[in-house]
Design a protein around this motif. Structure first.
Motif, PDB file in Angstrom:
ATOM      1  N   HIS A   1       0.835  -1.208   0.000  1.00 56.85           N
ATOM      2  CA  HIS A   1       0.000   0.000   0.000  1.00 56.85           C
ATOM      3  C   HIS A   1       0.870   1.258   0.000  1.00 56.85           C
ATOM      4  O   HIS A   1       0.620   2.197  -0.775  1.00 56.85           O
ATOM      5  CB  HIS A   1      -0.902  -0.002   1.229  1.00 56.85           C
ATOM      6  CG  HIS A   1      -1.638   1.289   1.440  1.00 56.85           C
ATOM      7  ND1 HIS A   1      -2.716   1.666   0.670  1.00 56.85           N
ATOM      8  CD2 HIS A   1      -1.420   2.314   2.330  1.00 56.85           C
ATOM      9  CE1 HIS A   1      -3.145   2.854   1.062  1.00 56.85           C
ATOM     10  NE2 HIS A   1      -2.383   3.273   2.065  1.00 56.85           N
ATOM     11  N   PHE A   2       1.903   1.286   0.853  1.00 56.35           N
ATOM     12  CA  PHE A   2       2.773   2.455   0.919  1.00 56.35           C
ATOM     13  C   PHE A   2       3.589   2.616  -0.369  1.00 56.35           C
ATOM     14  O   PHE A   2       3.848   3.740  -0.811  1.00 56.35           O
ATOM     15  CB  PHE A   2       3.696   2.361   2.134  1.00 56.35           C
ATOM     16  CG  PHE A   2       3.030   2.730   3.426  1.00 56.35           C
ATOM     17  CD1 PHE A   2       2.532   4.006   3.619  1.00 56.35           C
ATOM     18  CD2 PHE A   2       2.888   1.800   4.442  1.00 56.35           C
ATOM     19  CE1 PHE A   2       1.901   4.366   4.808  1.00 56.35           C
ATOM     20  CE2 PHE A   2       2.265   2.144   5.628  1.00 56.35           C
ATOM     21  CZ  PHE A   2       1.771   3.432   5.821  1.00 56.35           C
ATOM     22  N   ARG A   3       3.975   1.486  -0.970  1.00 56.30           N
ATOM     23  CA  ARG A   3       4.734   1.566  -2.217  1.00 56.30           C
ATOM     24  C   ARG A   3       3.881   2.203  -3.313  1.00 56.30           C
ATOM     25  O   ARG A   3       4.345   3.093  -4.042  1.00 56.30           O
ATOM     26  CB  ARG A   3       5.187   0.172  -2.657  1.00 56.30           C
ATOM     27  CG  ARG A   3       6.088   0.172  -3.891  1.00 56.30           C
ATOM     28  CD  ARG A   3       6.313  -1.236  -4.401  1.00 56.30           C
ATOM     29  NE  ARG A   3       5.093  -1.819  -4.929  1.00 56.30           N
ATOM     30  CZ  ARG A   3       4.609  -1.540  -6.143  1.00 56.30           C
ATOM     31  NH1 ARG A   3       5.216  -0.656  -6.946  1.00 56.30           N
ATOM     32  NH2 ARG A   3       3.486  -2.108  -6.561  1.00 56.30           N
ATOM     33  N   VAL A   4       2.623   1.757  -3.421  1.00 58.56           N
ATOM     34  CA  VAL A   4       1.713   2.309  -4.433  1.00 58.56           C
ATOM     35  C   VAL A   4       1.457   3.782  -4.154  1.00 58.56           C
ATOM     36  O   VAL A   4       1.422   4.623  -5.078  1.00 58.56           O
ATOM     37  CB  VAL A   4       0.386   1.521  -4.462  1.00 58.56           C
ATOM     38  CG1 VAL A   4      -0.637   2.220  -5.351  1.00 58.56           C
ATOM     39  CG2 VAL A   4       0.631   0.097  -4.943  1.00 58.56           C
ATOM     40  N   GLN A   5       1.297   4.127  -2.870  1.00 57.52           N
ATOM     41  CA  GLN A   5       1.056   5.521  -2.498  1.00 57.52           C
ATOM     42  C   GLN A   5       2.250   6.404  -2.861  1.00 57.52           C
ATOM     43  O   GLN A   5       2.085   7.517  -3.376  1.00 57.52           O
ATOM     44  CB  GLN A   5       0.763   5.613  -0.998  1.00 57.52           C
ATOM     45  CG  GLN A   5       0.321   6.996  -0.543  1.00 57.52           C
ATOM     46  CD  GLN A   5      -0.050   7.015   0.929  1.00 57.52           C
ATOM     47  OE1 GLN A   5       0.487   6.245   1.728  1.00 57.52           O
ATOM     48  NE2 GLN A   5      -0.977   7.886   1.287  1.00 57.52           N
ATOM     49  N   GLU A   6       3.470   5.917  -2.604  1.00 59.75           N
ATOM     50  CA  GLU A   6       4.675   6.677  -2.929  1.00 59.75           C
ATOM     51  C   GLU A   6       4.798   6.887  -4.441  1.00 59.75           C
ATOM     52  O   GLU A   6       5.163   7.975  -4.904  1.00 59.75           O
ATOM     53  CB  GLU A   6       5.912   5.952  -2.389  1.00 59.75           C
ATOM     54  CG  GLU A   6       6.057   6.035  -0.874  1.00 59.75           C
ATOM     55  CD  GLU A   6       7.213   5.197  -0.367  1.00 59.75           C
ATOM     56  OE1 GLU A   6       7.881   4.534  -1.209  1.00 59.75           O
ATOM     57  OE2 GLU A   6       7.459   5.203   0.856  1.00 59.75           O
TER      58      GLU A   6
ATOM     59  N   HIS B   1       2.346   6.955  -6.546  1.00 65.35           N
ATOM     60  CA  HIS B   1       1.311   7.906  -6.938  1.00 65.35           C
ATOM     61  C   HIS B   1       1.753   9.342  -6.648  1.00 65.35           C
ATOM     62  O   HIS B   1       1.578  10.251  -7.477  1.00 65.35           O
ATOM     63  CB  HIS B   1       0.014   7.601  -6.193  1.00 65.35           C
ATOM     64  CG  HIS B   1      -1.095   8.564  -6.485  1.00 65.35           C
ATOM     65  ND1 HIS B   1      -1.758   8.585  -7.691  1.00 65.35           N
ATOM     66  CD2 HIS B   1      -1.658   9.555  -5.716  1.00 65.35           C
ATOM     67  CE1 HIS B   1      -2.677   9.529  -7.670  1.00 65.35           C
ATOM     68  NE2 HIS B   1      -2.629  10.143  -6.480  1.00 65.35           N
ATOM     69  N   GLU B   2       2.335   9.556  -5.457  1.00 62.77           N
ATOM     70  CA  GLU B   2       2.805  10.892  -5.087  1.00 62.77           C
ATOM     71  C   GLU B   2       3.932  11.347  -6.004  1.00 62.77           C
ATOM     72  O   GLU B   2       4.007  12.519  -6.391  1.00 62.77           O
ATOM     73  CB  GLU B   2       3.266  10.889  -3.629  1.00 62.77           C
ATOM     74  CG  GLU B   2       2.134  10.724  -2.631  1.00 62.77           C
ATOM     75  CD  GLU B   2       2.633  10.578  -1.209  1.00 62.77           C
ATOM     76  OE1 GLU B   2       3.868  10.493  -1.014  1.00 62.77           O
ATOM     77  OE2 GLU B   2       1.788  10.545  -0.282  1.00 62.77           O
ATOM     78  N   ARG B   3       4.820  10.417  -6.367  1.00 62.91           N
ATOM     79  CA  ARG B   3       5.919  10.742  -7.275  1.00 62.91           C
ATOM     80  C   ARG B   3       5.383  11.147  -8.650  1.00 62.91           C
ATOM     81  O   ARG B   3       5.864  12.112  -9.267  1.00 62.91           O
ATOM     82  CB  ARG B   3       6.862   9.539  -7.394  1.00 62.91           C
ATOM     83  CG  ARG B   3       8.172   9.862  -8.105  1.00 62.91           C
ATOM     84  CD  ARG B   3       9.085   8.645  -8.204  1.00 62.91           C
ATOM     85  NE  ARG B   3       9.408   8.122  -6.879  1.00 62.91           N
ATOM     86  CZ  ARG B   3       9.023   6.951  -6.433  1.00 62.91           C
ATOM     87  NH1 ARG B   3       8.257   6.171  -7.196  1.00 62.91           N
ATOM     88  NH2 ARG B   3       9.368   6.553  -5.242  1.00 62.91           N
ATOM     89  N   ALA B   4       4.368  10.421  -9.116  1.00 61.61           N
ATOM     90  CA  ALA B   4       3.767  10.734 -10.408  1.00 61.61           C
ATOM     91  C   ALA B   4       3.081  12.094 -10.374  1.00 61.61           C
ATOM     92  O   ALA B   4       3.149  12.874 -11.346  1.00 61.61           O
ATOM     93  CB  ALA B   4       2.773   9.647 -10.801  1.00 61.61           C
ATOM     94  N   GLU B   5       2.431  12.433  -9.261  1.00 60.56           N
ATOM     95  CA  GLU B   5       1.767  13.719  -9.120  1.00 60.56           C
ATOM     96  C   GLU B   5       2.785  14.861  -9.131  1.00 60.56           C
ATOM     97  O   GLU B   5       2.555  15.923  -9.751  1.00 60.56           O
ATOM     98  CB  GLU B   5       0.952  13.751  -7.819  1.00 60.56           C
ATOM     99  CG  GLU B   5      -0.316  12.910  -7.850  1.00 60.56           C
ATOM    100  CD  GLU B   5      -1.332  13.465  -8.826  1.00 60.56           C
ATOM    101  OE1 GLU B   5      -1.443  14.696  -8.963  1.00 60.56           O
ATOM    102  OE2 GLU B   5      -2.003  12.647  -9.483  1.00 60.56           O
TER     103      GLU B   5
END
Length: 231
Positions: free
Chosen positions: A204-209, A211-215
């Motif tokens: 979950h944290f990997r996917v969140q990171e 996503h934040e990097r892509a944003e």
């Protein structure tokens, strides 16, 4: 005045929920009883008509509260799950437990085990498994021609009723689900659950990171006048 006394046979017979004996004599016996029962509970969790109990008194005949046994684990196909003080067979569509397990302890005598065998043979048990954890010795009996007969080749035997496999491993017996996954203790199951939850949290944290990097990258492109959706 005339007094009328009820016939003694009219008095209600009680069927005690306890025989006053402990569930197990030692930690090894208790561990095996609970491990077998809990794994069978899991195996048949989705089948509402399989009743599984540990150390529950079984009364096969109405009218006799002395005729009873308390298998370490018993499995009854065709009866609903649910709590019971005892298994009174005449209240259960007269269905006898089809499979029973006994886990031996140093306190078990040959006389006691012979008496249990005769009881299970007489009252309809189809499969009877006896395991001595101290000696890593497994014996099994299967009903053939209306009698319990010894299973000659018990190693890697697959229970006709349960579908589980018995493997005489070292240093102890191994039991396997029909999909060949091993039986596990509560601690082992809890540890696996914790490991799975930890992996899910990490993912979950990997996917969140990501996503934040892509944003952040998209925001930087917009600052440069580039629409990231056009890339």
């Amino acid at each position: 005045m005339i007094y009328q006394f009820k016939n003694s046979q009219e008095f209600e017979i009680t069927y005690p929920d306890s025989d006053g004996k402990p569930m197990s004599d030692n930690t090894i016996q208790f561990r095996w009883i609970t491990m077998i029962k809990s794994n069978l509970d899991w195996l048949f969790a989705n089948n509402d008509n399989v009743f599984i109990a540990g150390d529950l008194l079984w009364y096969p005949l109405e009218g006799s509260n002395k005729l009873r046994q308390a298998p370490d684990v018993m499995i009854v196909f065709g009866r609903p799950k649910g709590d019971r003080g005892s298994y009174q067979q005449w209240k259960e569509k007269n269905i006898a437990p089809q499979v029973v397990f006994e886990i031996l302890s140093p306190g078990n005598t040959q006389t006691e085990m012979t008496r249990k065998l005769l009881f299970y043979d007489r009252y309809g048990v189809e499969e009877y498994y006896i395991y001595d954890p101290d000696k890593n010795d497994l014996n099994g009996l299967q009903r053939i021609d209306n009698r319990l007969e010894t299973i000659e080749n018990i190693d890697n035997w697959i229970s006709p009723r349960l579908g589980i496999r018995f493997e005489i491993g070292s240093p102890e017996l191994c039991l396997y689900y029909p999909d060949d996954q091993p039986f596990q203790s509560y601690v082992e199951i809890a540890q696996r659950l914790q490991e799975s939850e930890a992996k899910l949290i990490k993912e979950h944290f990997r996917v969140q990171e990501e996503h934040e990097r892509a944003e952040k990258l998209a925001a930087k492109l917009r600052e440069l006048g580039i629409n990231p959706d056009d890339i």
